[in-house]
Design an enzyme around this catalytic site. Structure first.
Site, PDB file in Angstrom:
ATOM      1  N   CYS A   1       0.839  -1.201   0.000  1.00 31.26           N
ATOM      2  CA  CYS A   1       0.000   0.000   0.000  1.00 31.26           C
ATOM      3  C   CYS A   1       0.873   1.250   0.000  1.00 31.26           C
ATOM      4  O   CYS A   1       1.859   1.330   0.733  1.00 31.26           O
ATOM      5  CB  CYS A   1      -0.899   0.006   1.231  1.00 31.26           C
ATOM      6  SG  CYS A   1      -1.994   1.437   1.335  1.00 31.26           S
TER       7      CYS A   1
ATOM      8  N   THR B   1      -0.667   4.459   0.186  1.00 32.73           N
ATOM      9  CA  THR B   1      -1.587   5.546   0.532  1.00 32.73           C
ATOM     10  C   THR B   1      -0.885   6.676   1.278  1.00 32.73           C
ATOM     11  O   THR B   1      -1.117   7.857   1.011  1.00 32.73           O
ATOM     12  CB  THR B   1      -2.759   5.008   1.367  1.00 32.73           C
ATOM     13  OG1 THR B   1      -3.532   4.111   0.565  1.00 32.73           O
ATOM     14  CG2 THR B   1      -3.648   6.132   1.867  1.00 32.73           C
TER      15      THR B   1
ATOM     16  N   ALA C   1      -5.549  -1.133  -4.648  1.00 32.02           N
ATOM     17  CA  ALA C   1      -5.597   0.236  -5.158  1.00 32.02           C
ATOM     18  C   ALA C   1      -4.428   0.535  -6.084  1.00 32.02           C
ATOM     19  O   ALA C   1      -4.202   1.685  -6.458  1.00 32.02           O
ATOM     20  CB  ALA C   1      -5.616   1.234  -4.002  1.00 32.02           C
TER      21      ALA C   1
END
Length: 344
Positions: free
Chosen positions: A176, A178, A260
């Site tokens: 990830c 983010t 994502a």
């Protein structure tokens, strides 16, 4: 300004133990209608949990969570495959208009344990979705995990909106990005401490999701107040993960990616990279390896060892008896097998 800590920043302090055998320590729990021998859930990612992983996790006494990045008919077919094997699992839905149809179809197929899965769960879309699901399916036999969030305010709101259990963790996953892309996220140990306190007040459970790299991190997660942990990278590359084994000059590998990531978004939307928003995850390959059953068994063994050091006889005792402190980077290094890492 308050300091927030992640797993490597803290240590658990050994205590007197009256444990005579680690095998006697009880790691069982229950989530929704699913009984667990160990509080581990495989991540609802398309390179981690398909039907084979869900069945394997159930056989290990853990639980699988099927991802939502497929068609409704595929989702139903995968869930039915799991059930026909004698296992059960969580199924995932999103917050878009078509996800009520997905939920209806899965419910009709027998699913009762759901995850409402979005990157930023503390949002108006989550509130609308939880309200719609509760109005449609009620409370009696419809269990909802919702997330992800990273603040006690979010835990309180999602509980008020209808969640039974809340997935906690933003930006801590191994694939990830983010926090790099958006700057947002809360280091996991402190995040769990704060969210668990609010969850207790609200009468809901929490799942630690992100940053867990070892059984020691599982022990720390439960010590901080998590009821369950969700793992992805710990299972990546195993026999039961979806995807083909790829032959390379350096050995056999399998793909592992964040949901994502640009790669995942392109695949599920059938669009070009130039049409996509910036990814908040990465794609990589990991060595292909053996069965997830061995890994879950090792994690359970490590969890029991951790329980013996703090004198916890069951999962519910862990946050009550655990004592912890903050350590320096040198302290964290000292706690690793550092003979192979050179002098520090």
């Amino acid at each position: 300004m308050k300091k927030y800590y992640t797993f490597n920043d803290v240590f658990l302090i050994p205590q007197f133990s009256d444990c005579e055998s680690r095998s006697l320590l009880d790691t069982s729990s229950k989530i929704g209608s699913i009984s667990l021998d160990v509080p581990i859930i495989s991540a609802n990612m398309d390179t981690i949990t398909g039907p084979k992983m869900a069945v394997s996790m159930s056989a290990s006494g853990a639980c699988g969570a099927l991802h939502r990045f497929n068609t409704v008919s595929q989702a139903v077919r995968e869930y039915v495959t799991v059930r026909e094997s004698g296992a059960d699992c969580f199924v995932s839905v999103g917050v878009n208009d078509g996800d009520l149809q997905r939920a209806r179809a899965l419910y009709s197929a027998g699913a009762r344990n759901f995850i409402v899965d979005i990157a930023h769960g503390h949002s108006t879309m989550m509130r609308h979705t939880l309200s719609t699901l509760r109005n449609t399916f009620g409370h009696d036999d419809f269990y909802i995990v919702a997330g992800n969030v990273a603040t006690p305010e979010a835990v309180r709101d999602l509980a008020t909106w209808g969640a039974d259990c809340i997935k906690v963790g933003i930006g801590g996953g191994s694939c990830c990005s983010t926090r790099v892309i958006t700057g947002h996220g809360v280091p996991m140990f402190s995040c769990l401490l704060e969210c668990a306190e609010e969850a207790d007040k609200a009468g809901v459970k929490i799942i630690a999701d992100g940053g867990i790299r070892s059984s020691g991190d599982i022990v720390k997660s439960l010590a901080a107040g998590a009821d369950y942990v969700m793992v992805g990278s710990l299972l990546a590359g195993t026999l039961e993960t979806p995807g083909e084994v790829i032959e390379t000059t350096s050995g056999k590998v399998k793909v592992f990616r964040g949901m994502a990531s640009t790669s995942a978004m392109i695949d599920r939307n059938n669009r070009n990279k130039t049409d996509m928003p910036v990814g908040e995850g990465v794609k990589t390959v990991v060595p292909a390896r053996g069965s997830s059953v061995v890994i879950v068994n090792d994690l359970q063994s490590g969890l029991r060892s951790g329980m013996s050091y703090m004198n916890a006889h069951n999962i519910s005792e862990i946050p009550l008896v655990a004592r912890w402190g903050v350590q320096t980077s040198s302290g964290a290094f000292e706690g690793t097998p550092h003979i192979l890492q050179g002098d520090s």
